[in-house]
Design a protein around this motif. Structure first.
Motif, PDB file in Angstrom:
ATOM      1  N   VAL A  64       2.376 -33.544  23.744  1.00 28.08           N
ATOM      2  CA  VAL A  64       1.457 -32.617  24.397  1.00 28.08           C
ATOM      3  C   VAL A  64       2.172 -31.321  24.770  1.00 28.08           C
ATOM      4  N   ALA A  65       1.455 -30.211  24.666  1.00 29.41           N
ATOM      5  CA  ALA A  65       2.035 -28.878  24.842  1.00 29.41           C
ATOM      6  C   ALA A  65       2.656 -28.686  26.225  1.00 29.41           C
ATOM      7  N   ASP A  66       2.052 -29.260  27.241  1.00 28.92           N
ATOM      8  CA  ASP A  66       2.557 -29.060  28.599  1.00 28.92           C
ATOM      9  C   ASP A  66       3.848 -29.811  28.876  1.00 28.92           C
ATOM     10  N   GLY A  67       4.330 -30.571  27.875  1.00 29.10           N
ATOM     11  CA  GLY A  67       5.597 -31.272  28.023  1.00 29.10           C
ATOM     12  C   GLY A  67       6.649 -30.835  27.030  1.00 29.10           C
ATOM     13  N   VAL A  68       6.368 -29.771  26.254  1.00 29.31           N
ATOM     14  CA  VAL A  68       7.316 -29.294  25.241  1.00 29.31           C
ATOM     15  C   VAL A  68       8.006 -28.027  25.735  1.00 29.31           C
ATOM     16  N   ASP A  69       9.332 -28.068  25.802  1.00 26.61           N
ATOM     17  CA  ASP A  69      10.107 -26.889  26.216  1.00 26.61           C
ATOM     18  C   ASP A  69      10.276 -25.903  25.070  1.00 26.61           C
ATOM     19  N   VAL A  70      10.619 -26.412  23.889  1.00 33.18           N
ATOM     20  CA  VAL A  70      10.908 -25.561  22.722  1.00 33.18           C
ATOM     21  C   VAL A  70      10.508 -26.299  21.457  1.00 33.18           C
ATOM     22  N   ALA A  71       9.968 -25.553  20.494  1.00 31.53           N
ATOM     23  CA  ALA A  71       9.710 -26.071  19.151  1.00 31.53           C
ATOM     24  C   ALA A  71      10.644 -25.340  18.182  1.00 31.53           C
ATOM     25  N   MET A  72      11.381 -26.113  17.360  1.00 33.26           N
ATOM     26  CA  MET A  72      12.318 -25.505  16.420  1.00 33.26           C
ATOM     27  C   MET A  72      12.096 -26.067  15.019  1.00 33.26           C
ATOM     28  N   GLU A  73      11.846 -25.196  14.076  1.00 31.48           N
ATOM     29  CA  GLU A  73      11.644 -25.585  12.694  1.00 31.48           C
ATOM     30  C   GLU A  73      12.933 -25.351  11.903  1.00 31.48           C
ATOM     31  N   VAL A  74      13.302 -26.316  11.048  1.00 28.47           N
ATOM     32  CA  VAL A  74      14.498 -26.209  10.227  1.00 28.47           C
ATOM     33  C   VAL A  74      14.101 -25.705   8.839  1.00 28.47           C
ATOM     34  N   LYS A  75      14.542 -24.523   8.512  1.00 30.59           N
ATOM     35  CA  LYS A  75      14.309 -23.928   7.197  1.00 30.59           C
ATOM     36  C   LYS A  75      15.655 -23.395   6.697  1.00 30.59           C
ATOM     37  N   PRO A  76      16.374 -24.169   5.863  1.00 35.83           N
ATOM     38  CA  PRO A  76      17.753 -23.832   5.525  1.00 35.83           C
ATOM     39  C   PRO A  76      17.952 -22.454   4.899  1.00 35.83           C
ATOM     40  N   ASP A  77      16.995 -21.960   4.132  1.00 38.26           N
ATOM     41  CA  ASP A  77      17.214 -20.711   3.396  1.00 38.26           C
ATOM     42  C   ASP A  77      16.052 -19.747   3.598  1.00 38.26           C
ATOM     43  N   ILE A  78      16.132 -18.913   4.623  1.00 40.02           N
ATOM     44  CA  ILE A  78      15.042 -17.954   4.845  1.00 40.02           C
ATOM     45  C   ILE A  78      15.249 -16.669   4.054  1.00 40.02           C
TER      46      ILE A  78
END
Length: 265
Positions: free
Chosen positions: A94-108
Motif C-alpha cells: 500500500v502507498a501509505d507504507g512505501v518510502d521509496v520505489a526504485m526500478e532497476v534498468k541496467p542500460d538507460i
C-alpha cells in the motif's frame, strides 16, 4: 567518513560483478537475468534499511483505487502491514507504507529501456498517500510532493554524454505534458553519478556556494566511484511514508567532499 566510503566502493564493485555474472547464471531466460540483477540491488538496499524496514517488489495500491506497475525494489516503512504470504512475498503493498520505489534498468543509454523506466515512474506517481506529514502543510507545493512516492531508477550505463540522456528524459516529459511533481526524482548511474530532479527550493540539500545555480532544476551530480554513497544520501533525504522524529544521521557519513554539480536544463 573515509572508511565508510571505501566500503561502499567495494559494494559498488560487488554489484557490478553480480550484474555481469547474471548474464551467465541466468542465461536460460531474460527474466532470470533480470531477477539476479534486481536481487543484487535489493540486497544492497536491505543492508542499509534493515528490519523493521522491509524490501519488497510488486505493484503498489493506494486508497483511491489506483495501482502502479510492478516495481523492482520497494523500501517499505516499518508502518507497512506485514502482508506476507506463505511464499515470503507481500501479497498487498500500500502507498501509505512505501518510502521509496526504485526500478532497476541496467542500460538507460538504450532509449526503449529508459522509456520503460519513465512509463513505470508515471504509474508510481499517479498514486497518492492518504496520510502525510502535517508539519509540511506550511508549503502546499512541498505537501503535494510528499503525497507522491519518491521514484528512483538504478542503472549501470547511460549515454557517454549525460546531457544526451537527460534530453531523452526531458523529451519524454515534454511529449506527455508531465507536471514537475509527477516526474522521476533520481537516476543512478553506477560509478558515474546521479541525475537528480530538485523540484522545490526547500528540498535542495546543498550550500549554494557548491552549486550556485537555481535550486529548482535538474542536476547531474558526479559522484564517480562514490555513486552508492550518493544513492544512500538521496534515499535519506526523501519524504518517507511516515514522519521521523529525529534527523537521519547516515547522511553525515556519506560526503566524499569532491562532488561536482552540473545543471542540465
Amino acid at each position: 567518513m573515509k572508511e565508510f566510503l571505501e566500503i561502499l566502493k567495494y559494494e559498488s564493485q560487488e554489484i557490478n560483478t553480480k550484474f555481469l555474472r547474471s548474464s551467465i547464471e541466468g542465461k536460460s531466460t531474460s527474466q532470470e537475468v533480470s531477477d539476479f540483477r534486481e536481487h543484487a540491488v535489493q540486497e544492497f538496499v536491505q543492508r542499509y534499511y534493515p528490519f523493521p524496514y522491509r524490501i519488497s517488489k510488486g505493484g503498489i495500491y493506494d486508497s483511491y483505487g489506483e495501482r502502479s506497475d510492478s516495481i523492482d525494489c520497494l523500501i517499505l516503512n516499518p508502518n507497512h502491514p506485514h502482508t506476507v504470504n506463505s511464499h515470503g512475498k507481500h501479497s498487498l503493498i500500500v502507498a501509505d507504507g512505501v518510502d521509496v520505489a526504485m526500478e532497476v534498468k541496467p542500460d538507460i543509454s538504450n532509449k526503449s529501456e529508459l522509456t520503460r523506466a519513465l512509463v513505470q515512474g508515471l504509474s508510481v506517481k499517479k498514486l497518492r498517500r492518504r496520510v502525510v506529514n502535517t508539519v509540511l502543510e506550511y508549503d502546499s507545493e512541498v505537501l503535494d510532493i510528499s503525497k507522491r512516492i519518491p521514484y528512483f531508477v538504478f542503472s549501470m550505463k547511460a549515454k557517454a554524454s549525460i546531457q544526451d540522456t537527460f534530453e531523452e528524459i526531458k523529451q519524454f516529459y515534454d511529449k506527455n505534458d508531465t507536471p514537475l511533481v509527477d516526474q522521476a526524482d533520481v537516476f543512478v548511474i553506477l560509478n558515474r553519478g546521479l541525475i537528480i530532479n530538485y523540484k522545490h527550493a526547500n528540498l535542495y540539500p546543498w550550500n549554494l556556494e557548491l552549486a550556485p545555480e537555481s535550486k529548482t532544476k535538474w542536476y547531474f551530480e558526479e559522484w564517480g566511484e562514490h555513486t552508492l554513497a550518493g544513492l544512500l544520501f538521496n534515499l535519506n533525504r526523501v519524504y518517507g511514508a511516515a514522519p521521523t522524529i529525529i534527523d537521519n544521521y547516515l547522511k553525515y557519513y556519506l560526503m566524499p567532499g569532491n562532488v561536482s554539480f552540473n545543471a542540465l536544463d
